[in-house]
Design an enzyme around this catalytic site. Structure first.
Site, short mmCIF file in Angstrom:
data_model
loop_
_atom_site.label_atom_id
_atom_site.label_comp_id
_atom_site.label_asym_id
_atom_site.label_seq_id
_atom_site.Cartn_x
_atom_site.Cartn_y
_atom_site.Cartn_z
N CYS A 1 30.78 45.75 37.64
CA CYS A 1 31.95 45.17 37.03
C CYS A 1 31.78 45.76 35.59
O CYS A 1 32.84 45.98 34.92
CB CYS A 1 31.60 43.69 36.97
SG CYS A 1 29.94 43.23 36.37
N LYS B 1 28.89 31.91 49.60
CA LYS B 1 29.61 32.87 50.72
C LYS B 1 29.51 34.26 50.14
O LYS B 1 30.33 34.55 49.21
CB LYS B 1 30.98 32.54 50.86
CG LYS B 1 31.72 33.27 51.98
CD LYS B 1 33.09 33.45 52.08
CE LYS B 1 33.56 34.56 51.27
NZ LYS B 1 33.14 35.85 51.62
N GLU C 1 33.54 35.48 37.03
CA GLU C 1 33.13 36.47 36.55
C GLU C 1 34.00 37.69 37.04
O GLU C 1 33.77 38.17 38.29
CB GLU C 1 31.45 36.80 36.79
CG GLU C 1 30.65 35.62 36.32
CD GLU C 1 29.48 36.15 35.93
OE1 GLU C 1 28.88 36.80 36.70
OE2 GLU C 1 28.87 35.59 35.05
N GLU D 1 40.97 49.08 36.92
CA GLU D 1 39.28 49.18 37.15
C GLU D 1 39.54 49.84 38.59
O GLU D 1 40.17 49.58 39.43
CB GLU D 1 39.03 47.78 37.50
CG GLU D 1 37.60 47.69 37.77
CD GLU D 1 36.95 46.16 38.37
OE1 GLU D 1 37.75 45.69 38.82
OE2 GLU D 1 35.90 45.96 37.87
#
Ligand code: NAD
Length: 469
Positions: free
Chosen positions: A261, A153, A227, A362
């Site tokens: 990331c 997905k 992750e 982040e």
């Protein structure tokens, strides 16, 4: 139906039908049936399919690079580099497909003991919108090499490259049902995670989503590989090669419009060189070319979505309100056709302290937070002042120091006098809120397969000392 837009202009690219939630049972059953034959194929046959897939993707490199630039808004120079790299990655996994097997274990002369490495079965892959092509390959290909089948997905906003890979799999004859791409938002992902016939979940995305997935997967004890995000430091000491460090700091945080990331979003700079380094850095940032991702001269494109643009703008405001100083911002494009694009100016903040949100959270946008340090101990303390632990860069010419810091920094990937280099051979994964598990290197083979141990008695009768009732 979901409308897919170009983030640079707001222009409609395509309409993609959503996979109805009611179809998930059928998708999973199709995957299970496909697994019966795919999982039983000799590794060499799976390998041949994957080598063909690599050739097919090679032939489509230009098409993929353009599609990805249009769908994600990333500069075409970056998507071209990504698309060019991926066939090599597919060949790496194709090479593994017939080299996955167990071992014999010399327990004693009484037994022949061996292990089998078996695929899990049906893997569910869920990926974010920032690097959709690379992540689709990294979920699909290792799964197939290890004998699993996959339901993938992609993110609602960026399904095009994953759909293209599904088409490429069909073109090279990979049997129907082995790779299925389903399209939709978080609720579709949640349904796949909760499905009782999901054997393994490989997720890349936001850490809060990762937590929700882990909670839901716990109901069926479905294993997960996660992750997640990061707040990675780049630490520059005064004895470093400052020119190289400068390049790596800029690329480390601003490439992919900061939607990476392992963006090196915190610069920790030693006091003695801070003024000089930051002055040049800000000068470079002011000259960055932000613009149309399909223009080969563009260095930084727009954000993928208006939601992400708004999040980054809010984080920039928070940085200002919390007392950080805006040292530099790039100019935004002025062309009329880009007026509706999701652009954010690459921004450098100075005077950033560990209590500020731009130090701890982040951003996932082109924002660099600069903090000064004087000693090595202080640098390590600042580097580790985060709940994340994905990556870190260290710049110094002191060869003992690099290894000390490699030991002391709490992160899954450490780059010493380099940054942002990845390779299929090298496991990549995080500590803390950056997740757990690996999807590259031999570690991935271990994680995508299960270990079965088989004991055979070599002598008649139960062994001496066997507990009899
Ligand atoms: P996200 O978590 O919002 O979405 C990722 C995917 O999960 C999407 O496909 C989404 O539809 C799906 N999803 C959302 N809710 C779900 C649920 N409850 N159950 C199952 N699936 C669900 O992340 P994003 O905003 O698309 O991506 C940005 C994040 O991804 C950042 O935090 C970034 O650091 C992280 N990321 C990590 C890595 C890595 O390798 N560590 C790489 C790239 C991005």
């Amino acid at each position: 139906m979901t409308n897919i837009y170009k983030p640079a202009t707001g222009e409609l690219i395509r309409e993609v039908p959503d996979t109805p939630l009611e179809e998930i049972d059928a998708v999973m059953e199709k995957a299970r049936n496909a697994y019966k034959s795919w999982g039983a194929l000799p590794g060499s046959v799976r390998s041949d399919f994957l080598f063909k897939l690599a050739d097919e993707l090679d032939a489509r490199t230009e098409e993929i690079a353009r599609l990805e630039a249009q769908n994600t808004g990333k500069a075409i120079r970056e998507t071209t580099a990504e698309a060019s790299r991926m066939p090599r990655s597919v060949r790496y996994w194709a090479g593994w497909a017939d080299k996955i097997y167990g071992t014999t274990v010399p327990v004693s002369p009484d037994f022949h003991v061996y292990t089998l490495r078996e695929p899990f079965g049906v893997v569910v892959g869920i990926i974010p919108w920032n690097v959709p092509y690379i992540f689709a390959i990294r979920k699909i290909v290792p799964a197939l090499a290890t004998g699993n089948v996959i339901v993938l997905k992609p993110a609602l906003e960026t399904p095009l490259s994953a759909l293209m890979i599904e088409e490429a799999c069909r073109a090279v004859g990979i049997p129907d049902g082995v790779v299925q791409v389903v399209t939709g938002g978080g609720e579709l992902g949640a349904a796949l995670v909760a499905h009782p016939t999901t054997d393994l979940i490989c997720f890349t995305g936001f850490h809060e989503t990762g937590k929700a997935i882990a909670r839901s997967a716990a109901d069926n004890l479905t294993p997960t590989i996660q992750e997640l995000g990061g707040k990675s430091p780049q630490i520059v000491f005064d004895d470093a090669d400052l020119e190289e460090a400068m390049e790596a700091v800029l690329v480390g945080v601003f490439s992919g419009t900061g939607q990476m990331c392992f963006a090196g979003s915190r610069l920790l700079i030693q006091d003695s060189i801070a003024d000089r380094f930051v002055e040049e850095l800000t000068d470079r940032v002011k000259r960055l070319r932000v613009g149309d991702p399909e223009d080969p001269d563009t260095q930084i494109g727009p954000h993928v979505t208006s939601t992400q643009r708004d999040k980054t703008l809010r984080m920039i405001e928070a940085g200002k309100n919390e007392g950080a100083t805006v040292l530099a911002q790039s100019s935004l494009p002025t062309q009329e056709e880009l007026a509706g694009g999701f652009f954010v100016p690459p921004t450098v903040f100075g005077d950033v302290t560990p209590d500020m949100s731009i130090f701890t959270d982040e951003v996932f946008g082109p924002v660099l937070a600069v903090t000064r340090f004087s000693t090595e101990e202080e640098a390590v303390e600042l580097a580790n002042k985060t709940e994340f632990g994905l990556a870190a860069g260290v710049w110094t010419s002191d060869s003992s120091r690099v290894h000390r810091l490699a030991n002391e920094i709490h992160a899954g990937m450490i780059w010493l006098n380099t940054y942002r280099i990845v390779h299929d051979m090298v496991p990549a994964g995080g500590y803390g809120l950056s997740g757990y598990g690996y999807e590259a290197g031999q570690e991935a083979l271990t994680q995508l397969t299960r270990n079965k141990s088989v004991w055979t008695a070599l002598k008649p009768g139960l062994p001496a000392g066997y507990p009899r009732l």
